[in-house]
Design an enzyme around this catalytic site. Sequence first.
Site, PDB file in Angstrom:
ATOM      1  N   ILE A 122      -1.418  -2.034  -5.617  1.00 21.77           N
ATOM      2  CA  ILE A 122      -2.276  -2.820  -6.490  1.00 21.77           C
ATOM      3  C   ILE A 122      -2.254  -2.296  -7.928  1.00 21.77           C
ATOM      4  O   ILE A 122      -2.730  -2.944  -8.851  1.00 21.77           O
ATOM      5  CB  ILE A 122      -3.731  -2.832  -5.945  1.00 21.77           C
ATOM      6  CG1 ILE A 122      -4.583  -3.902  -6.634  1.00 21.77           C
ATOM      7  CG2 ILE A 122      -4.356  -1.458  -6.050  1.00 21.77           C
ATOM      8  CD1 ILE A 122      -4.151  -5.311  -6.351  1.00 21.77           C
TER       9      ILE A 122
ATOM     10  N   TYR B  46     -14.698  -0.057   9.274  1.00 19.29           N
ATOM     11  CA  TYR B  46     -13.265   0.224   9.423  1.00 19.29           C
ATOM     12  C   TYR B  46     -12.831   0.044  10.865  1.00 19.29           C
ATOM     13  O   TYR B  46     -11.827  -0.619  11.155  1.00 19.29           O
ATOM     14  CB  TYR B  46     -12.990   1.650   8.953  1.00 19.29           C
ATOM     15  CG  TYR B  46     -11.563   2.103   9.104  1.00 19.29           C
ATOM     16  CD1 TYR B  46     -10.536   1.482   8.406  1.00 19.29           C
ATOM     17  CD2 TYR B  46     -11.239   3.177   9.929  1.00 19.29           C
ATOM     18  CE1 TYR B  46      -9.216   1.905   8.527  1.00 19.29           C
ATOM     19  CE2 TYR B  46      -9.931   3.613  10.061  1.00 19.29           C
ATOM     20  CZ  TYR B  46      -8.925   2.972   9.361  1.00 19.29           C
ATOM     21  OH  TYR B  46      -7.621   3.399   9.489  1.00 19.29           O
TER      22      TYR B  46
ATOM     23  N   GLY C 233       0.819  -1.202   0.000  1.00 22.21           N
ATOM     24  CA  GLY C 233       0.000   0.000   0.000  1.00 22.21           C
ATOM     25  C   GLY C 233       0.854   1.253   0.000  1.00 22.21           C
ATOM     26  O   GLY C 233       0.510   2.263   0.614  1.00 22.21           O
TER      27      GLY C 233
END
Length: 340
Positions: A54, A161, A27
Site C-alpha cells: 500500500i 483477527y 502485502g
Amino acid sequence: MFYVLLILAIFEQRFNITYMPKILIIGAGGQIGSELTFKLKDIHGSENVVATDINFNNLDIVNSGLFEIVDAEDYNSIRTCVEKHDVDTIYLMAAMLSATGEKYPMKAWDLNMNSLFHVLNLAKEGFIKHIFWPSSIAVFGPSTPTVGTPQHTTMEPTTVYGITKQVGERWCEYYHKKYGVDVRSLRYPGIISWKTMPGGGTTDYAVEIYHKAILEEHYTCFLSENTELPMMFMEDAIHATVNLMQASSEDIKIRSSYNLAAISFTPKEISEAIKTHIPNFKITYQPDFRQDIADSWPKSIDDSSARTDWNWNHEFNLEKMTAEMITQLRHKYLDSQINS
C-alpha cells in the site's frame, strides 16, 4: 486472460514443459511477505515476482525488482496489476494482526475479508490460477483443546483477527468445492525473524525479546512467564509455504487451512535460552490485554496432516533458533553502528 491460462495449461501438459509462474505478492512489505518475496525471487527469478504494498515504506522490497502500489481492499487495483503483469499466482499476505485488530476491529474486518474475496473472485473469474492465503492459530478459542490441537476441532475465536481467519477458511474451502479454485493455506503459529520487526501480533514478544536482550539486556514481557504458545522460526515458515505451493494438487487434501507447527515455549523458557548466550539478561512480566488473547490460543499444535500429505518437517528448535537470532541480530546492530 481465462483463455490464455487455459492454452498455457494445455501446452504444458502436451509438451511436458514446466511453465514458470508469474507471481504477485500482496502485502510484500510485511513481516512474512518481505522474506517470502526474496525467497520466491530466488526460486522463480526476480522478473517473475511482482511485489506490491500500500506504500513505499519497505525500501528493500521496493528496490528489489518489480514493485507496484496495490490497495488490497480495491478489486480493480489488484485486477489491473494482475493483467499488467500476466499474473497467474497470488500470495495474499496483507492483513491486520491480532493485537492491532482489537484496536481497530472494523478496519481489520474490512482489510482481512475484502482482500480475500477479491483474490478468490479473480480466480473464480479465470484471471489467476493459484492462491496462497495465510490463516493462523488465532482461529482457535478457549473451547479448543489446548495441547496437540487437532486439525479438525472446535473453533470459537475471541479476536477479530481470529474471526476473519476462521471465516476466511470456510470461504476458501467453499470456493474450491464450488468453483474449483486452487487455494492453499497454512495456520501459522507465532513467527520469529531477525530480518523484520514485529507487525502487531500477540506472539510478537518472542521477536522483541531478542532485540531487547542484545540492546538492553532486559525485557518487560506483556505475557506471563508460563504462557505457552506455538512458535516457528521464519525460515521454517517460508519453507512450509513454498513446499505447500509446490505440492501437486492431488496431495492437498485440506482446502480450508493446514495446521502448522514447529516448537512451543513460554516466555520463561525463551529467556533461559537467551541467558545461555547473554548471562546478564533479565526479564520482568507486566501482562496486558494481549494476555487474554494468548490464553485463548493453543499451547501446541498437531500438524500431522501437513506432515503426511505433503511431507512437511521443521528444522529449528528453540536452542537453534535462539543461537541464530542472537548471532544475526548482533551482526545487524554492529553493521548499523558502523554505517551510522
